[in-house]
Scaffold this motif. Structure first.
Motif, PDB file in Angstrom:
ATOM      1  N   LEU A  13       0.834  -1.202   0.000  1.00 25.55           N
ATOM      2  CA  LEU A  13       0.000   0.000   0.000  1.00 25.55           C
ATOM      3  C   LEU A  13       0.871   1.255   0.000  1.00 25.55           C
ATOM      4  CD1 LEU A  13      -2.843   1.240   0.168  1.00 25.55           C
ATOM      5  CD2 LEU A  13      -2.655   1.111   2.655  1.00 25.55           C
ATOM      6  N   ILE A  14       1.912   1.270   0.841  1.00 25.66           N
ATOM      7  CA  ILE A  14       2.834   2.403   0.870  1.00 25.66           C
ATOM      8  C   ILE A  14       3.513   2.561  -0.491  1.00 25.66           C
ATOM      9  CG2 ILE A  14       4.981   3.281   1.883  1.00 25.66           C
ATOM     10  CD1 ILE A  14       4.125   1.928   4.510  1.00 25.66           C
ATOM     11  N   LEU A  15       3.921   1.442  -1.084  1.00 18.58           N
ATOM     12  CA  LEU A  15       4.544   1.472  -2.411  1.00 18.58           C
ATOM     13  C   LEU A  15       3.580   2.028  -3.449  1.00 18.58           C
ATOM     14  CD1 LEU A  15       7.054   0.696  -4.091  1.00 18.58           C
ATOM     15  CD2 LEU A  15       5.981  -1.542  -4.471  1.00 18.58           C
ATOM     16  N   PHE A  16       2.313   1.628  -3.357  1.00 20.14           N
ATOM     17  CA  PHE A  16       1.295   2.131  -4.279  1.00 20.14           C
ATOM     18  C   PHE A  16       1.199   3.655  -4.199  1.00 20.14           C
ATOM     19  CE2 PHE A  16      -3.107   3.729  -4.382  1.00 20.14           C
ATOM     20  CZ  PHE A  16      -3.387   3.575  -5.739  1.00 20.14           C
ATOM     21  N   PHE A  36      -1.107  -2.913 -12.036  1.00 19.88           N
ATOM     22  CA  PHE A  36       0.182  -3.620 -12.047  1.00 19.88           C
ATOM     23  C   PHE A  36       0.331  -4.475 -10.784  1.00 19.88           C
ATOM     24  CE2 PHE A  36       4.683  -3.803 -10.855  1.00 19.88           C
ATOM     25  CZ  PHE A  36       5.208  -4.419 -11.985  1.00 19.88           C
ATOM     26  N   ILE A  37       0.009  -3.902  -9.622  1.00 16.64           N
ATOM     27  CA  ILE A  37       0.130  -4.637  -8.362  1.00 16.64           C
ATOM     28  C   ILE A  37      -0.875  -5.790  -8.310  1.00 16.64           C
ATOM     29  CG2 ILE A  37      -0.098  -4.475  -5.850  1.00 16.64           C
ATOM     30  CD1 ILE A  37       0.859  -1.596  -6.047  1.00 16.64           C
ATOM     31  N   VAL A  38      -2.089  -5.539  -8.799  1.00 16.74           N
ATOM     32  CA  VAL A  38      -3.128  -6.579  -8.806  1.00 16.74           C
ATOM     33  C   VAL A  38      -2.681  -7.785  -9.631  1.00 16.74           C
ATOM     34  CG1 VAL A  38      -5.425  -7.145  -9.717  1.00 16.74           C
ATOM     35  CG2 VAL A  38      -5.103  -5.096  -8.313  1.00 16.74           C
ATOM     36  N   PHE A  39      -2.179  -7.544 -10.846  1.00 15.85           N
ATOM     37  CA  PHE A  39      -1.761  -8.660 -11.699  1.00 15.85           C
ATOM     38  C   PHE A  39      -0.500  -9.339 -11.160  1.00 15.85           C
ATOM     39  CE2 PHE A  39      -4.429  -6.599 -15.001  1.00 15.85           C
ATOM     40  CZ  PHE A  39      -5.136  -7.720 -15.411  1.00 15.85           C
ATOM     41  N   GLN A  99      -8.757 -13.759  -6.418  1.00 14.65           N
ATOM     42  CA  GLN A  99      -8.747 -12.357  -6.003  1.00 14.65           C
ATOM     43  C   GLN A  99      -8.909 -11.422  -7.200  1.00 14.65           C
ATOM     44  OE1 GLN A  99      -4.984 -12.517  -3.853  1.00 14.65           O
ATOM     45  NE2 GLN A  99      -6.045 -12.070  -1.929  1.00 14.65           N
ATOM     46  N   ARG A 100      -8.242 -11.753  -8.301  1.00 21.19           N
ATOM     47  CA  ARG A 100      -8.381 -10.927  -9.517  1.00 21.19           C
ATOM     48  C   ARG A 100      -9.805 -10.991 -10.045  1.00 21.19           C
ATOM     49  NH1 ARG A 100      -3.150 -12.996 -10.793  1.00 21.19           N
ATOM     50  NH2 ARG A 100      -4.064 -14.566 -12.172  1.00 21.19           N
ATOM     51  N   LYS A 101     -10.417 -12.180  -9.986  1.00 21.87           N
ATOM     52  CA  LYS A 101     -11.798 -12.327 -10.448  1.00 21.87           C
ATOM     53  C   LYS A 101     -12.736 -11.457  -9.618  1.00 21.87           C
ATOM     54  CE  LYS A 101     -15.495 -15.719 -11.111  1.00 21.87           C
ATOM     55  NZ  LYS A 101     -15.881 -17.150 -10.973  1.00 21.87           N
ATOM     56  N   ASP A 102     -12.576 -11.502  -8.289  1.00 21.31           N
ATOM     57  CA  ASP A 102     -13.397 -10.680  -7.406  1.00 21.31           C
ATOM     58  C   ASP A 102     -13.173  -9.194  -7.677  1.00 21.31           C
ATOM     59  OD1 ASP A 102     -14.949 -10.069  -4.827  1.00 21.31           O
ATOM     60  OD2 ASP A 102     -13.000  -9.180  -4.387  1.00 21.31           O
ATOM     61  N   TYR A 103     -11.912  -8.798  -7.861  1.00 13.47           N
ATOM     62  CA  TYR A 103     -11.553  -7.400  -8.103  1.00 13.47           C
ATOM     63  C   TYR A 103     -12.246  -6.871  -9.356  1.00 13.47           C
ATOM     64  CZ  TYR A 103      -8.522  -3.404  -9.241  1.00 13.47           C
ATOM     65  OH  TYR A 103      -8.043  -2.151  -9.563  1.00 13.47           O
ATOM     66  N   GLY A 105      -7.465   2.359  -8.655  1.00 16.19           N
ATOM     67  CA  GLY A 105      -6.505   2.497  -7.570  1.00 16.19           C
ATOM     68  C   GLY A 105      -7.093   2.958  -6.261  1.00 16.19           C
ATOM     69  N   TRP A 106      -7.738   4.141  -6.250  1.00 23.02           N
ATOM     70  CA  TRP A 106      -8.225   4.708  -4.984  1.00 23.02           C
ATOM     71  C   TRP A 106      -9.192   3.773  -4.287  1.00 23.02           C
ATOM     72  CZ3 TRP A 106      -4.501   7.615  -4.646  1.00 23.02           C
ATOM     73  CH2 TRP A 106      -4.209   8.708  -5.448  1.00 23.02           C
ATOM     74  N   ARG A 107     -10.287   3.430  -4.953  1.00 18.74           N
ATOM     75  CA  ARG A 107     -11.268   2.532  -4.349  1.00 18.74           C
ATOM     76  C   ARG A 107     -10.900   1.070  -4.601  1.00 18.74           C
ATOM     77  NH1 ARG A 107     -12.117   7.364  -2.824  1.00 18.74           N
ATOM     78  NH2 ARG A 107     -12.118   7.889  -5.028  1.00 18.74           N
TER      79      ARG A 107
END
Length: 282
Positions: free
Chosen positions: A10-13, A56-59, A66-70, A145-147
């Motif tokens: 999160l900090i990196l994001f 990028f972080i998600v993939f 998790q990606r499917k839910d996202y 990103g934000w939400r």
């Protein structure tokens, strides 16, 4: 370990997002090329940092489930339904109508030009172009990103109120380059009044309560959060353009009042907090 990794990511994001946006956003100012094709490209390239960094972080780090839910929460309409779409539109339409009434009828400011409204009246198909512009100029560039990425992690670490205020503050200062780029609403605020420019930050922090509230009420729908962002921009500024800075600040103050009332409800409502805690366990 997982919580520690989430915090580091999160900090990196936030670091990457702010550095990317400020770097490319301020580059045209430092290079003296604002308004040129290159300057415009650099500025808007910086604006896509929140979504691009999050994706990028998600993939890179999410599992398949998790990606499917996202992405379901990003694009599926079933989490929010027509009810919340209508409520979002009515909420920001009410803010604009009240703000314009106060500005024009009580304070004597000039009526907004509403060029987009005239364009839609002349050709209803222009509505689709205006909606496309509204999607691109904020929600598409930012809400993955934000939400989509940051908000849940902030909820887990800080709780609803602190997380909403913190993300709102970061979201507000993320716009710093806008204050030095001619043609942007924030630039006009700074040229007119330092106080008006500074007030932009707390106004975004309070507005973020509206986004967080709808996000929770729609089962953490990222799409719903993006639509709050979109219709706030569309009904509060884009569709009213051109308009004076005075009208802009009147509408902004009206939004602060309405979002402030909603923030108080979120903070003190036992029912909402129970619903929030239920979502948090997800």
């Amino acid at each position: 370990m997982k919580k520690s990794n989430d915090t580091k990511q999160l900090i990196l994001f936030f670091i990457i997002t702010l550095a990317w946006t400020w770097g490319f956003g301020f580059a045209p100012v430092f290079m003296g090329i604002e308004g040129t094709p290159l300057g415009t490209f650099l500025f808007y390239f910086g604006g896509g940092a929140p979504s691009a960094t999050a994706l990028f972080i998600v993939f890179l780090t999410y599992s398949k489930e998790q990606r499917k839910d996202y992405f379901m929460r990003c694009f599926s309409f079933r989490y929010m339904g027509i009810k919340w779409l209508v409520l979002i539109i009515l909420f920001f339409a009410l803010i604009s109508v009240v703000g314009i009434w106060i500005g024009v009828c009580l304070l004597g400011y000039e009526m907004p030009g509403m060029n987009f409204v005239h364009a839609i009246a002349q050709n209803p198909f222009n509505l689709f172009l205006i909606l496309l512009i509204s999607v691109i100029s904020g929600p598409l560039n930012e809400e993955f990103g934000w939400r989509g990425y940051a908000l849940d992690r902030l909820f887990v670490r800080y709780g609803f109120t602190k997380a909403t205020l913190l993300l709102g503050f970061i979201w507000g200062i993320w716009h710093l380059a806008w204050f030095f780029t001619p043609g942007q609403a924030q630039y006009n605020l700074l040229q007119d009044s330092l106080f008006d420019a500074v007030m932009y930050i707390p106004s975004v922090m309070l507005f973020n309560f509206a986004v967080s509230y709808v996000y929770i009420k729609t089962k953490r729908s990222i799409l719903a959060g993006a639509l709050v962002h979109m219709f706030s921009n569309l009904l509060g500024s884009q569709i009213l353009s051109p308009y004076s800075t005075e009208i802009s600040m009147t509408i902004r103050c009206t939004k602060i009042f309405f979002c402030g009332c909603l923030a108080l409800y979120c903070i003190f409502s036992k029912k909402f907090n129970e619903e929030y805690n239920g979502r948090l366990h997800q």
